[in-house]
Write a protein that holds these residues in place. Structure first.
Motif, PDB file in Angstrom:
ATOM      1  N   ALA A  66     -81.843 -46.034  10.616  1.00 11.23           N
ATOM      2  CA  ALA A  66     -80.765 -45.973  11.596  1.00 11.23           C
ATOM      3  C   ALA A  66     -80.254 -44.541  11.687  1.00 11.23           C
ATOM      4  O   ALA A  66     -80.422 -43.744  10.763  1.00 11.23           O
ATOM      5  CB  ALA A  66     -79.639 -46.910  11.203  1.00 11.23           C
ATOM      6  N   ARG A  67     -79.652 -44.266  12.820  1.00  8.99           N
ATOM      7  CA  ARG A  67     -79.049 -42.949  13.072  1.00  8.99           C
ATOM      8  C   ARG A  67     -77.703 -43.193  13.733  1.00  8.99           C
ATOM      9  O   ARG A  67     -77.609 -43.964  14.676  1.00  8.99           O
ATOM     10  CB  ARG A  67     -79.963 -42.143  13.989  1.00  8.99           C
ATOM     11  N   TYR A  68     -76.662 -42.568  13.205  1.00  9.28           N
ATOM     12  CA  TYR A  68     -75.310 -42.755  13.707  1.00  9.28           C
ATOM     13  C   TYR A  68     -74.681 -41.391  13.969  1.00  9.28           C
ATOM     14  O   TYR A  68     -74.938 -40.437  13.235  1.00  9.28           O
ATOM     15  CB  TYR A  68     -74.435 -43.490  12.683  1.00  9.28           C
ATOM     16  N   GLN A  69     -73.821 -41.335  14.972  1.00 12.46           N
ATOM     17  CA  GLN A  69     -73.035 -40.130  15.225  1.00 12.46           C
ATOM     18  C   GLN A  69     -71.616 -40.405  14.744  1.00 12.46           C
ATOM     19  O   GLN A  69     -70.935 -41.278  15.283  1.00 12.46           O
ATOM     20  CB  GLN A  69     -73.033 -39.779  16.716  1.00 12.46           C
ATOM     21  N   THR A 100     -69.540 -49.539   7.934  1.00 10.68           N
ATOM     22  CA  THR A 100     -69.294 -49.682   9.377  1.00 10.68           C
ATOM     23  C   THR A 100     -69.381 -48.353  10.129  1.00 10.68           C
ATOM     24  O   THR A 100     -69.476 -48.350  11.339  1.00 10.68           O
ATOM     25  CB  THR A 100     -67.914 -50.287   9.637  1.00 10.68           C
ATOM     26  N   ARG A 101     -69.274 -47.249   9.412  1.00 10.08           N
ATOM     27  CA  ARG A 101     -69.256 -45.885   9.984  1.00 10.08           C
ATOM     28  C   ARG A 101     -68.031 -45.650  10.858  1.00 10.08           C
ATOM     29  O   ARG A 101     -68.001 -44.754  11.669  1.00 10.08           O
ATOM     30  CB  ARG A 101     -70.508 -45.558  10.796  1.00 10.08           C
ATOM     31  N   GLN A 102     -67.001 -46.469  10.719  1.00  8.74           N
ATOM     32  CA  GLN A 102     -65.786 -46.333  11.501  1.00  8.74           C
ATOM     33  C   GLN A 102     -64.778 -45.453  10.755  1.00  8.74           C
ATOM     34  O   GLN A 102     -64.710 -45.469   9.529  1.00  8.74           O
ATOM     35  CB  GLN A 102     -65.156 -47.711  11.763  1.00  8.74           C
TER      36      GLN A 102
END
Length: 134
Positions: free
Chosen positions: A90-93, A129-131
């Motif tokens: 996965a890749r998240y900004q 969650t990357r939040q």
């Protein structure tokens, strides 16, 4: 940045600008370079690299275990890798706001802490969650 050693897989992961080189601890030879499928996942220098074991399974369906390699670049891109198969999961900004740049990043099982030098502020994200949490 210090290399990340995984004794369980007998591999060492070393940052090389915006990619990660994987070395065999048995032979000392480079066995792979983590970049992603078609192009480099990170658009700037990787500033944090960490190997973690999670109790929860990540969102990616192609992941077979709870061991993950996490990398973050200066532009706030967080990448999740399978350290065994070397696949990008996965890749998240991360939401870095208007500044859009991270100077330092600390990763642990619960939080991703980002320091932005221009504004002098810290941002804290939930690892799962990357939040933004604070």
């Amino acid at each position: 940045m210090a290399p990340v050693v995984c004794e369980e897989l007998e591999k060492t992961f070393c940052v090389s600008s915006n990619s990660i080189r994987v070395y065999s601890m048995k032979t000392g030879l480079q066995i792979s370079t983590l970049r992603g499928e078609a192009k480099d996942v990170h658009k700037s220098k990787i500033i944090s690299l960490s190997l973690m074991r999670f109790d929860q399974q990540p969102q990616a369906s192609n992941f077979t275990g709870s061991l993950r390699l996490l990398s973050v670049c200066g532009k706030g891109v967080l990448a999740e890798w399978n350290p065994q198969t070397h696949e990008i999961l996965a890749r998240y900004q991360l939401d870095l706001g208007q500044e859009g740049k991270a100077k330092l990043v600390a990763l642990n099982k619960n939080n991703i802490v980002v320091y932005q030098s221009a504004s002098g502020c810290f941002k804290v994200f939930d690892t799962v969650t990357r939040q933004l949490v604070g």
